[in-house]
Design an enzyme around this catalytic site. Sequence first.
Site, PDB file in Angstrom:
ATOM      1  N   ARG A 122       0.926  -1.530   0.022  1.00 25.62           N
ATOM      2  CA  ARG A 122       0.190  -0.022  -0.222  1.00 25.62           C
ATOM      3  C   ARG A 122       0.355   1.433   0.231  1.00 25.62           C
ATOM      4  O   ARG A 122       0.317   2.229   0.258  1.00 25.62           O
ATOM      5  CB  ARG A 122      -1.130  -0.184   1.233  1.00 25.62           C
ATOM      6  CG  ARG A 122      -1.826  -1.196   1.176  1.00 25.62           C
ATOM      7  CD  ARG A 122      -3.101  -0.515   1.758  1.00 25.62           C
ATOM      8  NE  ARG A 122      -4.114  -1.490   1.865  1.00 25.62           N
ATOM      9  CZ  ARG A 122      -4.473  -3.038   2.588  1.00 25.62           C
ATOM     10  NH1 ARG A 122      -2.994  -2.939   3.410  1.00 25.62           N
ATOM     11  NH2 ARG A 122      -5.185  -3.544   2.187  1.00 25.62           N
ATOM     12  N   LYS A 144       3.519  11.671 -10.410  1.00 26.85           N
ATOM     13  CA  LYS A 144       2.900  11.495 -11.828  1.00 26.85           C
ATOM     14  C   LYS A 144       3.523   9.518 -11.762  1.00 26.85           C
ATOM     15  O   LYS A 144       5.152   9.801 -12.434  1.00 26.85           O
ATOM     16  CB  LYS A 144       2.983  11.462 -13.290  1.00 26.85           C
ATOM     17  CG  LYS A 144       1.764  12.531 -12.999  1.00 26.85           C
ATOM     18  CD  LYS A 144       1.122  12.857 -14.313  1.00 26.85           C
ATOM     19  CE  LYS A 144       0.472  14.032 -14.586  1.00 26.85           C
ATOM     20  NZ  LYS A 144      -0.019  14.493 -15.925  1.00 26.85           N
ATOM     21  N   GLU A 186      11.770  19.582 -23.054  1.00 27.29           N
ATOM     22  CA  GLU A 186      10.417  20.011 -22.123  1.00 27.29           C
ATOM     23  C   GLU A 186      10.959  21.176 -21.364  1.00 27.29           C
ATOM     24  O   GLU A 186      10.649  22.092 -20.941  1.00 27.29           O
ATOM     25  CB  GLU A 186      11.212  18.536 -21.561  1.00 27.29           C
ATOM     26  CG  GLU A 186      10.360  17.283 -22.008  1.00 27.29           C
ATOM     27  CD  GLU A 186       8.624  17.157 -21.706  1.00 27.29           C
ATOM     28  OE1 GLU A 186       8.384  18.109 -21.092  1.00 27.29           O
ATOM     29  OE2 GLU A 186       7.806  16.394 -22.042  1.00 27.29           O
ATOM     30  N   LYS A 228       8.196  23.779 -12.702  1.00 26.79           N
ATOM     31  CA  LYS A 228       7.280  22.093 -12.227  1.00 26.79           C
ATOM     32  C   LYS A 228       6.994  21.571 -10.593  1.00 26.79           C
ATOM     33  O   LYS A 228       5.649  22.135 -11.134  1.00 26.79           O
ATOM     34  CB  LYS A 228       8.348  21.294 -12.951  1.00 26.79           C
ATOM     35  CG  LYS A 228       7.298  20.262 -12.560  1.00 26.79           C
ATOM     36  CD  LYS A 228       7.535  19.151 -13.589  1.00 26.79           C
ATOM     37  CE  LYS A 228       6.004  17.700 -13.388  1.00 26.79           C
ATOM     38  NZ  LYS A 228       6.478  17.023 -13.879  1.00 26.79           N
ATOM     39  N   GLU A 238      -3.486  17.861 -10.663  1.00 30.66           N
ATOM     40  CA  GLU A 238      -4.419  18.327 -12.026  1.00 30.66           C
ATOM     41  C   GLU A 238      -5.386  18.332 -12.319  1.00 30.66           C
ATOM     42  O   GLU A 238      -6.011  17.859 -13.302  1.00 30.66           O
ATOM     43  CB  GLU A 238      -3.868  17.032 -13.459  1.00 30.66           C
ATOM     44  CG  GLU A 238      -3.748  17.622 -14.667  1.00 30.66           C
ATOM     45  CD  GLU A 238      -2.813  17.114 -15.860  1.00 30.66           C
ATOM     46  OE1 GLU A 238      -1.592  16.706 -15.310  1.00 30.66           O
ATOM     47  OE2 GLU A 238      -3.385  17.144 -17.077  1.00 30.66           O
ATOM     48  N   ARG A 242      -2.229  22.660 -13.069  1.00 33.62           N
ATOM     49  CA  ARG A 242      -0.642  21.407 -14.019  1.00 33.62           C
ATOM     50  C   ARG A 242      -1.196  21.120 -14.936  1.00 33.62           C
ATOM     51  O   ARG A 242      -0.308  20.487 -16.057  1.00 33.62           O
ATOM     52  CB  ARG A 242      -0.871  20.243 -13.173  1.00 33.62           C
ATOM     53  CG  ARG A 242      -0.247  19.713 -13.435  1.00 33.62           C
ATOM     54  CD  ARG A 242       0.104  18.029 -12.399  1.00 33.62           C
ATOM     55  NE  ARG A 242       1.210  17.258 -12.524  1.00 33.62           N
ATOM     56  CZ  ARG A 242       1.667  16.559 -11.802  1.00 33.62           C
ATOM     57  NH1 ARG A 242       1.379  16.080 -10.480  1.00 33.62           N
ATOM     58  NH2 ARG A 242       2.966  16.029 -11.812  1.00 33.62           N
ATOM     59  N   ASN A 246       0.967  20.360 -19.758  1.00 34.63           N
ATOM     60  CA  ASN A 246       0.884  19.692 -21.328  1.00 34.63           C
ATOM     61  C   ASN A 246       0.975  20.570 -22.313  1.00 34.63           C
ATOM     62  O   ASN A 246       0.735  20.541 -23.824  1.00 34.63           O
ATOM     63  CB  ASN A 246      -0.567  18.755 -21.137  1.00 34.63           C
ATOM     64  CG  ASN A 246      -0.486  17.860 -20.297  1.00 34.63           C
ATOM     65  OD1 ASN A 246       0.400  17.204 -19.645  1.00 34.63           O
ATOM     66  ND2 ASN A 246      -1.339  17.825 -19.109  1.00 34.63           N
ATOM     67  N   HIS A 249       1.395  19.188 -25.952  1.00 28.42           N
ATOM     68  CA  HIS A 249       1.409  17.805 -25.823  1.00 28.42           C
ATOM     69  C   HIS A 249      -0.413  17.292 -26.302  1.00 28.42           C
ATOM     70  O   HIS A 249       0.194  15.538 -27.116  1.00 28.42           O
ATOM     71  CB  HIS A 249       1.093  16.873 -24.257  1.00 28.42           C
ATOM     72  CG  HIS A 249       2.466  16.792 -23.374  1.00 28.42           C
ATOM     73  ND1 HIS A 249       2.926  18.332 -23.307  1.00 28.42           N
ATOM     74  CD2 HIS A 249       2.680  15.998 -23.139  1.00 28.42           C
ATOM     75  CE1 HIS A 249       4.739  17.679 -22.823  1.00 28.42           C
ATOM     76  NE2 HIS A 249       3.734  16.434 -22.309  1.00 28.42           N
ATOM     77  N   HIS A 253       1.005  13.862 -28.462  1.00 23.61           N
ATOM     78  CA  HIS A 253      -0.074  12.722 -28.377  1.00 23.61           C
ATOM     79  C   HIS A 253      -0.606  11.953 -29.712  1.00 23.61           C
ATOM     80  O   HIS A 253       0.012  11.046 -30.292  1.00 23.61           O
ATOM     81  CB  HIS A 253      -0.799  12.302 -27.288  1.00 23.61           C
ATOM     82  CG  HIS A 253       0.437  12.603 -26.133  1.00 23.61           C
ATOM     83  ND1 HIS A 253      -0.715  12.804 -25.092  1.00 23.61           N
ATOM     84  CD2 HIS A 253       1.334  12.597 -25.776  1.00 23.61           C
ATOM     85  CE1 HIS A 253      -0.352  12.970 -24.062  1.00 23.61           C
ATOM     86  NE2 HIS A 253       0.438  13.143 -24.322  1.00 23.61           N
ATOM     87  N   HIS A 267       9.651  11.294 -28.192  1.00 26.27           N
ATOM     88  CA  HIS A 267       8.525  11.780 -27.053  1.00 26.27           C
ATOM     89  C   HIS A 267       8.876  13.649 -27.393  1.00 26.27           C
ATOM     90  O   HIS A 267       7.742  14.570 -27.401  1.00 26.27           O
ATOM     91  CB  HIS A 267       7.951  11.188 -25.692  1.00 26.27           C
ATOM     92  CG  HIS A 267       7.202  12.522 -25.058  1.00 26.27           C
ATOM     93  ND1 HIS A 267       5.529  12.576 -24.974  1.00 26.27           N
ATOM     94  CD2 HIS A 267       7.151  13.665 -23.861  1.00 26.27           C
ATOM     95  CE1 HIS A 267       5.153  13.228 -24.522  1.00 26.27           C
ATOM     96  NE2 HIS A 267       6.327  13.811 -23.093  1.00 26.27           N
TER      97      HIS A 267
HETATM   98  N1  GLY Z   1       4.411  15.878 -17.405  1.00 29.97           N
HETATM   99  C1  GLY Z   1       3.542  16.414 -17.234  1.00 29.97           C
HETATM  100  C2  GLY Z   1       2.638  16.668 -15.673  1.00 29.97           C
HETATM  101  O1  GLY Z   1       3.320  16.039 -14.627  1.00 29.97           O
HETATM  102  O2  GLY Z   1       2.184  17.197 -14.761  1.00 29.97           O
END
Ligand code: GLY
Length: 370
Positions: A122, A144, A186, A228, A238, A242, A246, A249, A253, A267
């Site tokens: 957990r 993430k 990035e 960030k 998000e 947040r 993107n 993106h 994508h 990417h």
């Molecule tokens: N890579 C985008 C984020 O971490 O929200």
Amino acid sequence: MTVTVHVPLGERAYDVRIGAGLIGRAGAEIAPLLRRPKVWIVTEERVASLHLAALQAGLQAGGVDSAALILPPGEGTKSWPNLIRVVEWWLSEKVERRDVVVAFGGGVIGDLVGFAAAILRRGVRFVQLPTSLLAQVDSSVGGKTGINTEHGKNLVGSFHQPSLVLADIDVLGTLAPRDFLAGYGEVAKYGLLGDAGFFGWLEENGPALAAGDAALRAEAVRRSVQMKADIVVRDETEQGDRALLNLGHTFCHALEAATGYSDRLLHGEGVAIGCALAFELSARLGLCAQEDPSRVRAHLAGMGMKRDLADIPGDLPDADGLLALMAQDKKVVDGQLRFILARGIGDAFVTGDVPVEAVRAVLAEALATP
Ligand code: GLY
């Protein structure tokens, strides 16, 4: 010199340490987190052959024992079978709830190992030791984690913040130039989305940084991570801001899907092209100056990076085909595409209010540009 960016998330707060030689000092850096002096490292073959011995020596120098599991490299590693493999390995090694595990690699390893750590007993604590520029400035920070499934990328995962991130600038020296520049996509994104001054700094210093200047690299990573961290602290899961991360993106994508997630487009390369298209779309909608997309592309060109659809080798679907791929994006809410658009360089915002005709026109024009 090592600099620290603190990510103040209450009881999930942690430091991102950025500097040269951190792998050699990993034991001293990680030891304060440990209840017993051992960590379990998950890495991949390429990183292991270059840096695992140095990491294990660095841990030992700080009195920390380690064991390592080495997985195959590549996006395919972010899978259900490897999730099982990592978790079962830790269980067979008798990793306990209060132990600390280590993700040592690029974004693939960080995402997989972070998710495995989130579900082991957990949730156990983990340290991110990112070895690619992309992982240092983006995926290792913010919590993430996840894997890919046959339905798409990153569709299974969780938010699980690391307890420490060690971004060793020296390892960037062993990256292939193409991988370094993909990660730079990035970095440029951060300037474009929220800090025109940083973008100007990159225009000035980007080429020297790419050529290997360690102080400039450390500064670029620090400023990216700080941006960030600021955004993640405002919106950890998000719900709003947040999504600014993107930028580029939604286009990216679709392009990644169109190129089969293959070597045709990395990417970070897709992010760079996607940023150029997001500015193109913003200009078409009258949101930013007509010169802004040209300035974005000029910087990417100066860095020797892909910036146009024509830079992607092989055929692409037509504008409607790309639009259909965009509609499968995770960021679709109630069937509506969400875009990150910009009022200018360093001034991005999230919107669900984009006429599909404008997107189609931008794509058609970009596909027709030789
Ligand atoms: N890579 C985008 C984020 O971490 O929200």
